[in-house]
Write a protein that holds these residues in place. Sequence first.
Motif, mmCIF file in Angstrom:
data_model
loop_
_atom_site.group_PDB
_atom_site.id
_atom_site.type_symbol
_atom_site.label_atom_id
_atom_site.label_comp_id
_atom_site.label_asym_id
_atom_site.label_seq_id
_atom_site.Cartn_x
_atom_site.Cartn_y
_atom_site.Cartn_z
ATOM 1 N N UNK A 117 9.759 10.185 4.446
ATOM 2 C CA UNK A 117 9.341 11.514 4.022
ATOM 3 C C UNK A 117 8.468 11.403 2.780
ATOM 4 N N UNK A 118 7.699 12.435 2.534
ATOM 5 C CA UNK A 118 6.907 12.537 1.314
ATOM 6 C C UNK A 118 7.091 13.954 0.783
ATOM 7 N N UNK A 119 7.638 14.048 -0.406
ATOM 8 C CA UNK A 119 7.856 15.346 -1.030
ATOM 9 C C UNK A 119 6.701 15.634 -1.979
ATOM 10 N N UNK A 120 6.099 16.818 -1.817
ATOM 11 C CA UNK A 120 4.935 17.199 -2.612
ATOM 12 C C UNK A 120 5.114 18.615 -3.152
ATOM 13 N N UNK A 121 4.369 18.910 -4.197
ATOM 14 C CA UNK A 121 4.292 20.276 -4.696
ATOM 15 C C UNK A 121 3.135 20.972 -4.005
ATOM 16 N N UNK A 127 -9.827 15.071 -1.805
ATOM 17 C CA UNK A 127 -9.280 13.811 -1.324
ATOM 18 C C UNK A 127 -8.549 13.063 -2.437
ATOM 19 N N UNK A 128 -7.478 12.396 -2.038
ATOM 20 C CA UNK A 128 -6.770 11.470 -2.912
ATOM 21 C C UNK A 128 -7.193 10.089 -2.447
ATOM 22 N N UNK A 129 -7.857 9.319 -3.328
ATOM 23 C CA UNK A 129 -8.426 8.025 -2.941
ATOM 24 C C UNK A 129 -8.107 6.962 -3.964
ATOM 25 N N UNK A 130 -8.090 5.724 -3.494
ATOM 26 C CA UNK A 130 -7.977 4.590 -4.387
ATOM 27 C C UNK A 130 -7.229 3.439 -3.775
ATOM 28 N N UNK A 131 -7.424 2.254 -4.370
ATOM 29 C CA UNK A 131 -6.698 1.047 -3.967
ATOM 30 C C UNK A 131 -5.825 0.562 -5.108
ATOM 31 N N UNK A 132 -6.415 0.366 -6.276
ATOM 32 C CA UNK A 132 -5.627 -0.054 -7.438
ATOM 33 C C UNK A 132 -5.536 1.056 -8.464
ATOM 34 N N UNK A 175 3.609 6.498 -5.167
ATOM 35 C CA UNK A 175 3.510 6.670 -6.622
ATOM 36 C C UNK A 175 2.265 7.456 -7.010
ATOM 37 N N UNK A 176 1.133 7.108 -6.411
ATOM 38 C CA UNK A 176 -0.112 7.767 -6.774
ATOM 39 C C UNK A 176 -0.199 9.193 -6.241
ATOM 40 N N UNK A 177 0.431 9.454 -5.124
ATOM 41 C CA UNK A 177 0.446 10.810 -4.591
ATOM 42 C C UNK A 177 1.080 11.752 -5.617
ATOM 43 N N UNK A 195 0.838 -1.204 0.000
ATOM 44 C CA UNK A 195 0.000 0.000 0.000
ATOM 45 C C UNK A 195 0.871 1.251 0.000
ATOM 46 N N UNK A 196 1.965 1.240 0.765
ATOM 47 C CA UNK A 196 2.828 2.411 0.825
ATOM 48 C C UNK A 196 3.438 2.735 -0.532
ATOM 49 N N UNK A 197 3.862 1.735 -1.283
ATOM 50 C CA UNK A 197 4.420 1.974 -2.618
ATOM 51 C C UNK A 197 3.353 2.597 -3.526
ATOM 52 N N UNK A 198 2.126 2.094 -3.416
ATOM 53 C CA UNK A 198 1.008 2.659 -4.178
ATOM 54 C C UNK A 198 0.790 4.118 -3.792
ATOM 55 N N UNK A 199 0.769 4.383 -2.495
ATOM 56 C CA UNK A 199 0.520 5.743 -2.001
ATOM 57 C C UNK A 199 1.568 6.715 -2.534
#
Length: 149
Positions: free
Chosen positions: A49-53, A113-118, A8-10, A2-6
């Motif tokens: 960490x999570x780097x975002x714009x 919201x940022x949502x999703x599983x797959x 990448x998708x973020x 799930x973390x890898x998905x989060x």
Amino acid sequence: MRDAFVVAQFAQLCDCFDALLREALGIDARVAIAMATLTHEVQGRSFPTLTVDTWKVRADFNAVPQTVAFTPRLDFREPDQFGLIECALDFDYAPAHSRADRTARLLLARGIQLRGKSVAELVLPVAGGVRSLVAGDLEDAFAVWWLRP
């Protein structure tokens, strides 16, 4: 997994938000979009960490420039949610009772919201659920924030 998905998708959804924002605002010499990078410290996940714009949209339509800020962060409070883009104004806003005002109020009160599983998507919380965010939602909000007489 799930973390890898989060992670990448973020990044992908932030790019998608940037495109929607630019589509909604179009090209106008009185509007400037400034992006900055922000790094969040993360606890309880497999990534430190999570780097975002982040975005600050400034308009010079009125006597005093007005800025709308969008700041992404991790948020897991709703089912399948993993992020939130918060929205804030540096000016007063008095909502009316139009559809555009409902959208503007939702952006300020509940964010995107940022949502999703797959498959992940940007969604706007609405009464009884959520719906996909579209450029028209941002257009409506900016119109009532900046252009209402």
